[in-house]
Design a protein around this motif. Structure first.
Motif, PDB file in Angstrom:
ATOM      1  N   GLN A  61       0.837  -1.200   0.000  1.00  0.00           N
ATOM      2  CA  GLN A  61       0.000   0.000   0.000  1.00  0.00           C
ATOM      3  C   GLN A  61       0.874   1.252   0.000  1.00  0.00           C
ATOM      4  N   GLU A  62       0.445   2.258  -0.761  1.00  0.00           N
ATOM      5  CA  GLU A  62       1.191   3.511  -0.831  1.00  0.00           C
ATOM      6  C   GLU A  62       1.089   4.275   0.486  1.00  0.00           C
ATOM      7  N   VAL A  63       2.164   5.025   0.774  1.00  0.00           N
ATOM      8  CA  VAL A  63       2.255   5.786   2.016  1.00  0.00           C
ATOM      9  C   VAL A  63       2.417   7.262   1.667  1.00  0.00           C
ATOM     10  N   ASP A  64       1.701   8.124   2.363  1.00  0.00           N
ATOM     11  CA  ASP A  64       1.817   9.567   2.174  1.00  0.00           C
ATOM     12  C   ASP A  64       3.170  10.026   2.711  1.00  0.00           C
ATOM     13  N   ILE A  65       3.919  10.753   1.888  1.00  0.00           N
ATOM     14  CA  ILE A  65       5.262  11.151   2.304  1.00  0.00           C
ATOM     15  C   ILE A  65       5.245  12.101   3.501  1.00  0.00           C
ATOM     16  N   MET A  66       4.194  12.884   3.652  1.00  0.00           N
ATOM     17  CA  MET A  66       4.156  13.828   4.769  1.00  0.00           C
ATOM     18  C   MET A  66       3.980  13.111   6.100  1.00  0.00           C
ATOM     19  N   THR A  67       3.478  11.880   6.083  1.00  0.00           N
ATOM     20  CA  THR A  67       3.417  11.112   7.324  1.00  0.00           C
ATOM     21  C   THR A  67       4.774  10.509   7.661  1.00  0.00           C
ATOM     22  N   ARG A  68       5.619  10.325   6.660  1.00  0.00           N
ATOM     23  CA  ARG A  68       6.942   9.760   6.890  1.00  0.00           C
ATOM     24  C   ARG A  68       7.928  10.812   7.388  1.00  0.00           C
ATOM     25  N   TYR A  69       7.711  12.050   7.019  1.00  0.00           N
ATOM     26  CA  TYR A  69       8.580  13.160   7.430  1.00  0.00           C
ATOM     27  C   TYR A  69       7.690  14.238   8.030  1.00  0.00           C
ATOM     28  N   ALA A  70       7.239  13.961   9.244  1.00  0.00           N
ATOM     29  CA  ALA A  70       6.164  14.773   9.827  1.00  0.00           C
ATOM     30  C   ALA A  70       6.649  15.865  10.766  1.00  0.00           C
ATOM     31  N   GLY A  71       7.855  15.753  11.288  1.00  0.00           N
ATOM     32  CA  GLY A  71       8.264  16.678  12.344  1.00  0.00           C
ATOM     33  C   GLY A  71       9.529  17.440  12.028  1.00  0.00           C
ATOM     34  N   ASP A  72       9.769  18.505  12.823  1.00  0.00           N
ATOM     35  CA  ASP A  72      10.952  19.356  12.668  1.00  0.00           C
ATOM     36  C   ASP A  72      11.892  19.223  13.866  1.00  0.00           C
ATOM     37  N   GLU A  73      11.984  17.999  14.398  1.00  0.00           N
ATOM     38  CA  GLU A  73      12.795  17.788  15.596  1.00  0.00           C
ATOM     39  C   GLU A  73      14.282  18.012  15.366  1.00  0.00           C
ATOM     40  N   ASP A  74      14.711  18.007  14.102  1.00  0.00           N
ATOM     41  CA  ASP A  74      16.132  18.210  13.814  1.00  0.00           C
ATOM     42  C   ASP A  74      16.447  19.649  13.404  1.00  0.00           C
ATOM     43  N   ARG A  75      15.469  20.523  13.515  1.00  0.00           N
ATOM     44  CA  ARG A  75      15.658  21.943  13.183  1.00  0.00           C
ATOM     45  C   ARG A  75      15.907  22.740  14.455  1.00  0.00           C
ATOM     46  N   LYS A  76      16.903  23.615  14.390  1.00  0.00           N
ATOM     47  CA  LYS A  76      17.238  24.443  15.545  1.00  0.00           C
ATOM     48  C   LYS A  76      16.376  25.693  15.621  1.00  0.00           C
ATOM     49  N   GLU A  77      16.307  26.433  14.501  1.00  0.00           N
ATOM     50  CA  GLU A  77      15.535  27.666  14.475  1.00  0.00           C
ATOM     51  C   GLU A  77      15.194  28.034  13.038  1.00  0.00           C
ATOM     52  N   PRO A  96       5.815  26.494   0.321  1.00  0.00           N
ATOM     53  CA  PRO A  96       7.091  26.101   0.923  1.00  0.00           C
ATOM     54  C   PRO A  96       6.966  25.115   2.067  1.00  0.00           C
ATOM     55  N   ASN A  97       5.733  24.760   2.431  1.00  0.00           N
ATOM     56  CA  ASN A  97       5.534  23.803   3.522  1.00  0.00           C
ATOM     57  C   ASN A  97       4.878  22.510   3.050  1.00  0.00           C
ATOM     58  N   GLY A  98       4.737  22.325   1.736  1.00  0.00           N
ATOM     59  CA  GLY A  98       4.059  21.158   1.210  1.00  0.00           C
ATOM     60  C   GLY A  98       4.972  19.980   0.965  1.00  0.00           C
ATOM     61  N   PHE A  99       4.422  18.945   0.310  1.00  0.00           N
ATOM     62  CA  PHE A  99       5.127  17.674   0.155  1.00  0.00           C
ATOM     63  C   PHE A  99       6.336  17.760  -0.768  1.00  0.00           C
ATOM     64  N   GLU A 100       6.414  18.792  -1.607  1.00  0.00           N
ATOM     65  CA  GLU A 100       7.565  18.931  -2.495  1.00  0.00           C
ATOM     66  C   GLU A 100       8.754  19.604  -1.820  1.00  0.00           C
ATOM     67  N   VAL A 101       8.534  20.146  -0.620  1.00  0.00           N
ATOM     68  CA  VAL A 101       9.590  20.901   0.072  1.00  0.00           C
ATOM     69  C   VAL A 101       9.890  20.339   1.457  1.00  0.00           C
ATOM     70  N   ALA A 102       8.863  20.215   2.302  1.00  0.00           N
ATOM     71  CA  ALA A 102       9.079  19.902   3.716  1.00  0.00           C
ATOM     72  C   ALA A 102       9.844  18.599   3.950  1.00  0.00           C
TER      73      ALA A 102
END
Length: 584
Positions: free
Chosen positions: A302-318, A369-375
């Motif tokens: 089954q296909e998976v939505d990419i935004m569920t696979r990369y959902a958070g910004d825990e590796d971003r500082k600021e 800039p916050n969609g599946f092609e960028v985030a």
């Protein structure tokens, strides 16, 4: 068949079985009856090179081409498919023992029945260099098909994986099964000899400047260079995954020409081109993903939505946000367009001084800039320690100007802004790359190929800085070809007279690129291929991957184990090869 002929055949097979067990082979099966092999020549043998180089090797006992059957796959994973392994060796030997072993292990572990085809070498005299190998190959596929029941695979799930001259042979088998390579000798020759899929590594002798059996002396370019006429591309031509190094003396343009031909026949295909690589087999996992995508290995997960696979910004500082233009200084300002801005996304742990600028597509009518092609890409690169700058450029399309002009102005200004501020953040102003999808891919091509063409008049000191970049990443770029300047390509970009869009200057600052494109995209993958070819003709080595059966926005939802699911890994690999990310 009379009793004497049948007895002779059985005895011959028994002899073959008695000498079958060497290496990891299970069974050695001669392809021809001893007195029926066509175009037999006294200098030819059928042997892998390691065996032929043994001191006690007896050439007279190794005249007949053969199949080497390996053990059946574990029933728990068997996928009812067969993979025929074909070594290269310039048609002078079968020399790829290590590749054969790698392929055998890889595909056996994936549930394929594997069989090695050992064809006659060295090159025959007085006939085409491939003729005896082609005869062996057609006969071999017929025998493999006849053995399907015994070995437990589907007779319509037979494919090949190959290298170099072996890939030339693979292309003959894949494109020309309707042409008999030899006159029929027995009932086996009534069995079809087509194959159902092919993974073709570094095919040699494909273009007319090298078809005599030499490196492509014109590098596969020019008005006199075409695909060799030996490939018939008949109605049994199968789906293929073509893999080639960008520096191969057996020109990668051979693979791009084969790919173009397959597209014109509506045959699913993949093309994988590797920068700065010479003659060799690259991207085996891409071939596996290709087989999975076209259904050879069973139903897709089954296909998976990419935004569920990369959902958070825990590796971003600021995050730091700023407008692209000073108040009152934005060129070609139009009230209906949004105000452009950039955001700096800094990683928690900085591991590289390189900077990746990313923006989305949207037909130049909108961009996110916050969609599946960028985030997802931003989050992954932050995790790997890279600073990412996202751009929201002006949309919808400007009135009275070409669709991309105001976005191009925003991009050039963004590159200059990033360059002007990089050192302040401890980053390298000369290590900047850009990435966009769809219309954003078109915009990326503008940024990569045309940085010496100013899109606006300077407004301040920042505009004295260059706006060139050091790399680009184009994800299914749109509007690249002359049959699709402002929408989907009218004939899939396949017409011979289709040209690249005139706005791409391909100036002296043009940078290497990575392209990833769906083979079934209505914004034709041939746009990416033709740009790759143009860059190679300029001496610029770029990377390219097309994905069989996949359309626009292939990554939005994808099945695990396919190229549409692992596409971000291609970006990471590319950045590592470009030395923008550390190899870990």
């Amino acid at each position: 068949m009379d009793a004497k002929v049948e007895l002779k055949r059985v005895m011959f097979l028994l002899v073959g079985l008695l000498c079958a067990f060497y290496g990891n082979a299970q069974e050695r099966q001669p392809i021809w009856p001893a007195d029926k092999m066509p175009d037999a020549q006294s200098h030819q043998i059928a042997s892998m090179l390691d065996e032929a180089e043994k001191a006690d090797f007896d050439a007279d006992k190794h005249r007949i081409a053969y199949l080497e059957w390996y053990e059946k796959p574990d029933p728990a994973i068997a996928n009812k498919a067969c993979m025929v392994l074909i070594s290269g060796g310039a048609y002078n030997s079968c020399c790829d023992m290590n590749l054969i072993e790698l392929w055998k292990k890889t595909f056996s572990d994936l549930g394929f029945q594997c069989v090695n085809l050992v064809y006659r070498t060295p090159r025959p005299i007085g006939i085409p260099i491939y003729q005896t190998a082609w005869e062996d190959g057609q006969r071999a596929i017929r025998l493999v098909r006849s053995e399907a029941g015994k070995h437990g695979f589907d007779p319509e799930k037979i494919g090949v994986i190959s290298m170099s001259a072996g890939s030339h042979l693979a292309l003959m088998l894949a494109t020309s099964s309707s042409v008999p390579a030899y006159e029929a000798i027995d009932q086996f020759d009534t069995i079809p000899c087509h194959i159902n899929y092919a993974i073709v590594n570094a095919p040699a002798y494909v273009t007319t400047d090298g078809e005599a059996g030499i490196p492509a002396w014109l590098q596969g370019y020019g008005p006199d260079v075409r695909l060799s006429a030996c490939f018939r591309f008949d109605d049994k031509t199968c789906p293929m995954s073509l893999h080639h190094g960008g520096m191969d003396e057996y020109s990668p343009n051979g693979s791009t020409l084969v790919y173009h031909k397959l597209r014109s026949m509506n045959i699913p295909a993949e093309l994988h081109l590797y920068p700065n690589k010479g003659h060799g087999a690259y991207g085996l996992e891409r071939g596996v993903e290709f087989l999975r995508q076209i259904g050879i290995m069973g139903p897709l997960d089954q296909e998976v939505d990419i935004m569920t696979r990369y959902a958070g910004d825990e590796d971003r500082k600021e995050v730091v946000k700023q407008n692209v233009w000073p108040d009152g200084k934005m060129p070609n300002a139009q009230e209906h367009q949004l105000l452009p801005y950039i955001e700096w996304h800094f990683p928690k742990v900085l591991k590289t001084k390189a900077i990746q600028i990313i923006y989305s597509g949207g037909s130049y009518e909108g961009n996110d800039p916050n969609g599946f092609e960028v985030a997802p890409a931003r989050r992954l690169l932050n995790k790997l320690g890279m600073t990412v700058v996202t751009l929201r450029y002006r949309t919808p399309r400007p009135k009275g100007l070409s669709k991309h002009i105001t976005a191009w102005e925003d991009l050039q200004r963004t590159i200059r802004l990033v360059r002007s501020q990089a050192a302040t953040y401890g980053l390298d102003p000369d290590q900047i790359g850009i990435m966009g999808s769809s219309a954003g891919g078109h915009l990326t091509l503008m940024g990569v190929t045309s940085s010496r063409h100013n899109s606006y008049l300077p407004i301040d000191e920042i505009d004295k800085l260059p706006c060139d970049v050091q790399w680009g990443i184009g994800i299914y770029p749109a509007y690249v070809l002359s049959d699709g300047f402002d929408g989907p390509n009218t004939n899939k970009g396949n017409d011979e007279n289709v040209t690249l869009a005139p706005e791409f200057s391909f100036d002296l600052s043009t940078a290497p690129m990575l392209f990833i494109h769906g083979d079934a995209d209505v914004y034709s993958a041939m746009g990416s291929v033709k740009v790759w070819e143009k860059m190679r003709s300029m001496g610029i080595q770029s990377e390219l991957h097309t994905l069989a059966l996949r359309n626009h926005c292939f990554q939005s939802k994808a099945s695990p184990g396919t190229g549409s699911y692992t596409w971000l890994d291609r970006i990471v690999d590319f950045l590592k090869e470009q030395k923008k990310l550390d190899h870990e």
